[in-house]
Design a protein around this motif. Structure first.
Motif, PDB file in Angstrom:
ATOM      1  N   TYR A   1      -1.601   0.522   3.308  1.00 12.59           N
ATOM      2  CA  TYR A   1      -0.866  -0.732   3.163  1.00 12.59           C
ATOM      3  C   TYR A   1      -0.065  -1.059   4.416  1.00 12.59           C
ATOM      4  N   ASP A   2       0.483  -0.063   5.079  1.00  8.20           N
ATOM      5  CA  ASP A   2       1.232  -0.317   6.304  1.00  8.20           C
ATOM      6  C   ASP A   2       0.335  -0.969   7.354  1.00  8.20           C
ATOM      7  N   THR A   3      -0.893  -0.489   7.453  1.00  5.75           N
ATOM      8  CA  THR A   3      -1.854  -1.073   8.398  1.00  5.75           C
ATOM      9  C   THR A   3      -2.196  -2.505   8.014  1.00  5.75           C
ATOM     10  N   VAL A   4      -2.390  -2.731   6.726  1.00  6.03           N
ATOM     11  CA  VAL A   4      -2.703  -4.075   6.249  1.00  6.03           C
ATOM     12  C   VAL A   4      -1.544  -5.030   6.530  1.00  6.03           C
ATOM     13  N   PHE A   5      -0.321  -4.569   6.255  1.00  4.14           N
ATOM     14  CA  PHE A   5       0.850  -5.403   6.533  1.00  4.14           C
ATOM     15  C   PHE A   5       0.856  -5.850   8.002  1.00  4.14           C
ATOM     16  N   ARG A   6       0.602  -4.911   8.893  1.00  3.41           N
ATOM     17  CA  ARG A   6       0.649  -5.197  10.324  1.00  3.41           C
ATOM     18  C   ARG A   6      -0.490  -6.129  10.745  1.00  3.41           C
ATOM     19  N   ARG A   7      -1.635  -6.032  10.074  1.00  4.37           N
ATOM     20  CA  ARG A   7      -2.754  -6.908  10.398  1.00  4.37           C
ATOM     21  C   ARG A   7      -2.524  -8.342   9.916  1.00  4.37           C
ATOM     22  N   ILE A   8      -1.821  -8.476   8.803  1.00  2.00           N
ATOM     23  CA  ILE A   8      -1.642  -9.799   8.196  1.00  2.00           C
ATOM     24  C   ILE A   8      -0.500 -10.575   8.822  1.00  2.00           C
ATOM     25  N   THR A   9       0.610  -9.896   9.103  1.00  6.00           N
ATOM     26  CA  THR A   9       1.788 -10.637   9.555  1.00  6.00           C
ATOM     27  C   THR A   9       2.624  -9.790  10.514  1.00  6.00           C
ATOM     28  N   GLU A  10       3.295 -10.451  11.428  1.00  5.37           N
ATOM     29  CA  GLU A  10       4.188  -9.760  12.362  1.00  5.37           C
ATOM     30  C   GLU A  10       5.587  -9.612  11.746  1.00  5.37           C
ATOM     31  N   ASN A  11       6.284  -8.586  12.203  1.00  2.04           N
ATOM     32  CA  ASN A  11       7.685  -8.389  11.818  1.00  2.04           C
ATOM     33  C   ASN A  11       7.888  -8.284  10.307  1.00  2.04           C
ATOM     34  N   PHE A  12       6.955  -7.633   9.644  1.00  6.87           N
ATOM     35  CA  PHE A  12       7.090  -7.419   8.204  1.00  6.87           C
ATOM     36  C   PHE A  12       8.006  -6.220   7.997  1.00  6.87           C
ATOM     37  N   LYS A  13       9.182  -6.458   7.442  1.00  7.79           N
ATOM     38  CA  LYS A  13      10.181  -5.400   7.296  1.00  7.79           C
ATOM     39  C   LYS A  13      10.222  -4.904   5.851  1.00  7.79           C
ATOM     40  N   TYR A  14      10.107  -3.594   5.699  1.00  7.09           N
ATOM     41  CA  TYR A  14      10.137  -3.001   4.361  1.00  7.09           C
ATOM     42  C   TYR A  14      10.457  -1.515   4.472  1.00  7.09           C
ATOM     43  N   GLN A  15      10.818  -0.934   3.344  1.00  6.93           N
ATOM     44  CA  GLN A  15      10.991   0.508   3.241  1.00  6.93           C
ATOM     45  C   GLN A  15      10.007   1.025   2.198  1.00  6.93           C
ATOM     46  N   PRO A  16       9.215   2.049   2.528  1.00  4.47           N
ATOM     47  CA  PRO A  16       8.274   2.596   1.549  1.00  4.47           C
ATOM     48  C   PRO A  16       8.955   3.572   0.593  1.00  4.47           C
ATOM     49  N   LEU A  17       8.516   3.543  -0.656  1.00  4.49           N
ATOM     50  CA  LEU A  17       8.941   4.536  -1.636  1.00  4.49           C
ATOM     51  C   LEU A  17       7.687   5.054  -2.316  1.00  4.49           C
ATOM     52  N   VAL A  18       7.365   6.308  -2.072  1.00  8.95           N
ATOM     53  CA  VAL A  18       6.173   6.926  -2.647  1.00  8.95           C
ATOM     54  C   VAL A  18       6.574   7.715  -3.885  1.00  8.95           C
ATOM     55  N   VAL A  19       5.984   7.362  -5.019  1.00  9.19           N
ATOM     56  CA  VAL A  19       6.258   8.073  -6.266  1.00  9.19           C
ATOM     57  C   VAL A  19       4.990   8.808  -6.699  1.00  9.19           C
ATOM     58  N   ASN A  20       4.990   9.333  -7.880  1.00  6.88           N
ATOM     59  CA  ASN A  20       3.898  10.227  -8.281  1.00  6.88           C
ATOM     60  C   ASN A  20       2.992   9.583  -9.314  1.00  6.88           C
ATOM     61  N   GLY A  21       2.206   8.578  -8.879  1.00  6.28           N
ATOM     62  CA  GLY A  21       1.211   8.014  -9.778  1.00  6.28           C
ATOM     63  C   GLY A  21       1.578   6.651 -10.341  1.00  6.28           C
ATOM     64  N   LYS A  22       0.604   6.055 -11.016  1.00  6.60           N
ATOM     65  CA  LYS A  22       0.745   4.702 -11.550  1.00  6.60           C
ATOM     66  C   LYS A  22       1.836   4.598 -12.612  1.00  6.60           C
ATOM     67  N   ASP A  23       1.916   5.572 -13.498  1.00  9.95           N
ATOM     68  CA  ASP A  23       2.936   5.531 -14.549  1.00  9.95           C
ATOM     69  C   ASP A  23       4.337   5.504 -13.970  1.00  9.95           C
ATOM     70  N   GLN A  24       4.538   6.193 -12.844  1.00  3.56           N
ATOM     71  CA  GLN A  24       5.851   6.217 -12.230  1.00  3.56           C
ATOM     72  C   GLN A  24       6.160   4.884 -11.535  1.00  3.56           C
ATOM     73  N   VAL A  25       5.132   4.274 -10.928  1.00  5.75           N
ATOM     74  CA  VAL A  25       5.331   2.961 -10.304  1.00  5.75           C
ATOM     75  C   VAL A  25       5.736   1.936 -11.356  1.00  5.75           C
ATOM     76  N   LEU A  26       4.943   1.844 -12.414  1.00  2.00           N
ATOM     77  CA  LEU A  26       5.198   0.828 -13.438  1.00  2.00           C
ATOM     78  C   LEU A  26       6.409   1.183 -14.303  1.00  2.00           C
ATOM     79  N   GLY A  27       6.649   2.475 -14.503  1.00  2.00           N
ATOM     80  CA  GLY A  27       7.832   2.892 -15.246  1.00  2.00           C
ATOM     81  C   GLY A  27       9.107   2.557 -14.487  1.00  2.00           C
ATOM     82  N   LEU A  28       9.070   2.772 -13.166  1.00  2.00           N
ATOM     83  CA  LEU A  28      10.213   2.402 -12.337  1.00  2.00           C
ATOM     84  C   LEU A  28      10.433   0.895 -12.393  1.00  2.00           C
ATOM     85  N   ARG A  29       9.355   0.126 -12.356  1.00  2.14           N
ATOM     86  CA  ARG A  29       9.483  -1.335 -12.442  1.00  2.14           C
ATOM     87  C   ARG A  29      10.200  -1.747 -13.726  1.00  2.14           C
ATOM     88  N   GLU A  30       9.871  -1.077 -14.835  1.00  9.44           N
ATOM     89  CA  GLU A  30      10.522  -1.401 -16.105  1.00  9.44           C
ATOM     90  C   GLU A  30      12.012  -1.075 -16.070  1.00  9.44           C
TER      91      GLU A  30
END
Length: 310
Positions: free
Chosen positions: A46-75
């Protein structure tokens, strides 16, 4: 001891662990967009895709452990309903279970195929690899690109035939809440892979995907219409697809570097390592799905105005 290990593993997989990591990140980056990923291999893609699509895309990555954790965190963050929690984007793999028990949302991107790996192992990515990393232009081997591409097509077609039942078993398990005891993603355990052909390894595939002894494999129907309509390279398990693709690239490197190459005109040394950290390299060359391009462009526009809608 086994029960204790299982409990500890489950404890690490609760969304509250992801929430703790999110809170730590927010304490250092209060206003920046946070992008939440399922695993560490997602970030370089995704970092590579971000850089290919747009310049100066600012974000902080948060890597969790699987889909349930991504969607559970969203909830969990949706319940807070503060400006910071609205400035979060979530990235998940479609797999065979889509959003599971959760709902889609504007701030969540779900891959159009099985996973990010499926985006990388395309034949369209092969040509620029041959031109540059395999030095076809440097050594005058442009005329061999068409034949090598044809060989890749043939081998990937063999892969599709040989791994159909394995992928169907995983699909059936996911759709029927059958818990697999850990899927072995090493494709060479399933298949013997060469540039001339791909053949079965002789290892039982059901044991490799962790099929439970309590469930009879005879329960899997001979035909599953929804599965049969899936595209093997796009919609089947991505780690298998990328595994066979990189194994073929590795075999191709062996041929390129041999004293008497079969598919190239002359021997040539090369630094490209198909079995190394290849995701970012392939992400630079692979086509970007239009749905992902639109999602990232939307994130970028919201960075310049309001937080993304939940």
């Amino acid at each position: 001891m086994t029960d204790l290990v299982d409990k500890l593993r489950l404890a690490r997989q609760t969304p509250h662990v992801a929430l703790h990591d999110y809170n730590l990140l927010r304490s250092k980056a209060a206003e920046v967009l946070v992008c939440v990923f399922e695993g560490h291999e997602d970030h370089p893609y995704y970092d590579t895709v971000f850089r290919r699509i747009t310049e100066n895309f600012k974000y902080q990555p948060l890597v969790v452990n699987g889909k349930d954790q991504v969607l559970g965190l969203r909830e969990l963050l949706c319940k807070r309903d503060t400006p910071a929690e609205k400035n979060v984007a979530y990235f998940i793999d479609k797999d065979y279970d889509d959003y599971k028990q959760y709902l889609p949302s504007d701030n969540t991107y779900c891959t159009h195929g099985y996973s990010i790996e499926n985006n990388l192992c395309t034949v369209s990515t092969l040509q620029p690899l041959l031109e540059t990393e395999y030095f076809c232009y440097k050594t005058g081997d442009q005329h061999n690109i068409e034949n090598i591409t044809k060989i890749f097509h043939e081998r990937l077609s063999e892969y599709s035939e040989l791994m159909k039942e394995t992928n169907k078993a995983i699909y059936f398990a996911r759709k029927n809440s059958i818990r697999l005891q850990g899927i072995n993603n090493q494709i060479t355990r399933y298949l013997d892979i060469n540039l001339s052909n791909i053949t079965p390894s002789g290892t039982d595939h059901f044991s490799l995907i962790g099929w439970p002894e309590t469930v009879d494999t005879a329960e899997i129907p001979a035909s599953l219409p929804e599965f049969d309509n899936l595209s093997p390279l796009t919609d089947w398990r991505g780690k298998f697809a990328l595994g066979v693709y990189t194994e073929l690239l590795h075999r191709l490197k062996d041929d390129r570097c041999s004293n008497k190459p079969q598919l190239f005109s002359v021997k040539s040394g090369m630094k490209f390592n198909p079995k190394g950290d290849i995701i970012r390299t392939l992400a630079v060359l692979a086509p970007i799905p239009s749905c992902l391009r639109s999602f990232v462009s939307s994130l970028n526009s919201h960075q310049k105005s309001d937080p993304i809608p939940a």
